[in-house]
Write a protein that holds these residues in place. Structure first.
Motif, mmCIF file in Angstrom:
data_model
loop_
_atom_site.group_PDB
_atom_site.id
_atom_site.type_symbol
_atom_site.label_atom_id
_atom_site.label_comp_id
_atom_site.label_asym_id
_atom_site.label_seq_id
_atom_site.Cartn_x
_atom_site.Cartn_y
_atom_site.Cartn_z
ATOM 1 N N ALA A 169 36.333 44.586 46.453
ATOM 2 C CA ALA A 169 36.543 45.932 45.921
ATOM 3 C C ALA A 169 35.581 46.159 44.756
ATOM 4 C CB ALA A 169 37.988 46.102 45.459
ATOM 5 N N ALA A 170 34.783 47.214 44.858
ATOM 6 C CA ALA A 170 33.732 47.436 43.865
ATOM 7 C C ALA A 170 34.283 47.567 42.454
ATOM 8 C CB ALA A 170 32.925 48.680 44.240
ATOM 9 N N ASP A 171 35.464 48.136 42.327
ATOM 10 C CA ASP A 171 36.025 48.348 40.990
ATOM 11 C C ASP A 171 37.136 47.360 40.678
ATOM 12 O OD1 ASP A 171 37.770 49.268 42.866
ATOM 13 O OD2 ASP A 171 38.251 51.152 41.839
ATOM 14 N N ALA A 174 38.113 41.056 40.731
ATOM 15 C CA ALA A 174 37.398 39.949 41.370
ATOM 16 C C ALA A 174 35.898 40.185 41.367
ATOM 17 C CB ALA A 174 37.905 39.740 42.793
ATOM 18 N N SER A 175 35.453 41.401 41.692
ATOM 19 C CA SER A 175 34.018 41.685 41.727
ATOM 20 C C SER A 175 33.420 41.609 40.328
ATOM 21 C CB SER A 175 33.755 43.054 42.355
ATOM 22 O OG SER A 175 34.370 44.082 41.601
ATOM 23 N N ARG A 176 34.119 42.117 39.338
ATOM 24 C CA ARG A 176 33.612 42.046 37.963
ATOM 25 C C ARG A 176 33.529 40.603 37.487
ATOM 26 N NH1 ARG A 176 36.750 46.881 37.378
ATOM 27 N NH2 ARG A 176 38.576 45.666 36.772
ATOM 28 N N ALA A 177 34.539 39.802 37.813
ATOM 29 C CA ALA A 177 34.517 38.394 37.404
ATOM 30 C C ALA A 177 33.400 37.639 38.104
ATOM 31 C CB ALA A 177 35.872 37.749 37.708
ATOM 32 N N LEU A 178 33.147 37.958 39.379
ATOM 33 C CA LEU A 178 32.084 37.285 40.114
ATOM 34 C C LEU A 178 30.722 37.594 39.520
ATOM 35 C CD1 LEU A 178 31.303 35.582 42.629
ATOM 36 C CD2 LEU A 178 31.034 37.754 43.845
ATOM 37 N N VAL A 179 30.473 38.865 39.237
ATOM 38 C CA VAL A 179 29.186 39.250 38.657
ATOM 39 C C VAL A 179 29.005 38.600 37.294
ATOM 40 C CG1 VAL A 179 27.840 41.182 37.752
ATOM 41 C CG2 VAL A 179 29.064 41.406 39.935
ATOM 42 N N GLU A 180 30.057 38.584 36.496
ATOM 43 C CA GLU A 180 29.965 37.975 35.164
ATOM 44 C C GLU A 180 29.690 36.474 35.257
ATOM 45 O OE1 GLU A 180 32.736 37.196 31.186
ATOM 46 O OE2 GLU A 180 33.487 38.419 32.845
ATOM 47 N N ALA A 181 30.367 35.793 36.178
ATOM 48 C CA ALA A 181 30.202 34.341 36.295
ATOM 49 C C ALA A 181 28.849 33.958 36.857
ATOM 50 C CB ALA A 181 31.316 33.766 37.180
ATOM 51 N N ALA A 182 28.277 34.806 37.712
ATOM 52 C CA ALA A 182 27.036 34.451 38.395
ATOM 53 C C ALA A 182 25.795 34.958 37.683
ATOM 54 C CB ALA A 182 27.060 35.008 39.822
#
Length: 305
Positions: A122-124, A127-135
């Protein structure tokens, strides 16, 4: 490096996932995007040119695990990937691959971690925010993330269409994408799966003759003399080269000469256009041989056949 496809000139195009310094999103046709992600995961887990690495897959064909279980694992939730990615982000390698790899911290400090997600997040969502931050990192780190679907914050985007075309805007190239469907993964897993122990003695020749590939075949021109299994079994002379090469002939040959004349016949069978006697002698006797010995061996093979 992982290959994503081949361009119109026949050149393989590879991406350096660490250089993205963040997630790579595969957008466009959802089914093709998942097949592209599956191919990326399979290559990362099996290639021979990368350092020791680990790959984590989410919502990809389960049988990918069979290809290289020591390098690939499957998880059910993106949360299982985040702690590992956060740890890899700390181990930045700098702008130079070579200088980063040669640091004195040892290889254990930078075992690369890759996560490949086969379905959109889900773009918003959290999980997506955490993935982008971690990577995401501000310099090269021993990690890479490839995710199917639009991902706000992704550093690079690969765009695929329903016909398998893949555009890499960051490189300005378009390629025919590498793809692996679930059925292809199943065939690969079957290929590398260990054979079960037989219950008794096997007729290996019969098994080889009866085995048929059941997957999709590439287009191949038919042979000049189409032969079926019955024709092969009825042929007076048969040469089999899968496994231990064997020649089945009606004549008699001395056992101490069988290996040499078998090699001769197999060599000729693999060169149906013909081989000059001097070339044949060079293949069978690399250190040289007299013409008399060469001709006698050819006559002996002809008599055997």
């Amino acid at each position: 490096l992982v290959s994503v496809g081949r361009d119109d000139d026949g050149a393989d195009v590879l991406l350096d996932l660490e250089a993205a310094q963040g997630p790579v999103a595969v957008t466009g046709d959802p089914a093709v995007a998942r097949e592209v992600a599956t191919a990326v995961a399979a290559e990362l887990a099996t290639n021979r040119w990368s350092d020791g690495l680990r790959v984590t897959g989410l919502d990809l064909p389960e049988l990918l695990t069979a290809l290289r279980p020591e390098r690939y694992r499957s998880v059910a939730d993106v949360g299982a990937v985040l702690p590992t990615l956060r740890g890899r982000r700390v181990d930045a390698l700098g702008t130079s691959v070579l200088s980063g790899r040669l640091r004195g911290a040892g290889s254990a400090a930078w075992v690369p971690e890759y996560a490949v997600l086969g379905s959109p997040l889900a773009a918003d969502g959290d999980a997506s925010r955490a993935l982008v931050e971690a990577a995401s990192a501000d310099q090269r780190s021993p990690l890479g993330v490839v995710a199917v679907g639009s991902l706000p914050g992704a550093r690079w985007e690969l765009v695929v269409d329903a016909e398998g075309g893949l555009e890499v805007p960051v490189l300005g190239v378009v390629v025919r994408a590498n793809r692996l469907a679930a059925r292809d993964v199943a065939l690969l897993a079957e290929l590398v799966a260990p054979e079960p122990e037989p219950d008794g003695p096997l007729d290996l020749e019969r098994i080889a003759l009866e085995h048929e590939y059941t997957g999709e075949r590439p287009p191949v021109d038919p042979p000049d003399r189409p032969l079926d299994l019955g024709s092969l079994e009825a042929a007076p002379v048969r040469v089999t080269i899968l496994g231990a090469p064997r020649v089945h002939a009606p004549g008699v040959v001395d056992e101490d000469r069988r290996a040499l004349v078998t090699e001769l016949v197999v060599h000729l069978a693999l060169h149906p256009a013909g081989v000059h006697p001097t070339v044949l002698a060079g293949a069978l006797w690399p250190r040289g041989v007299t013409a008399a010995v060469r001709d006698a061996t050819i006559d002996r093979a002809a008599t055997w056949l």
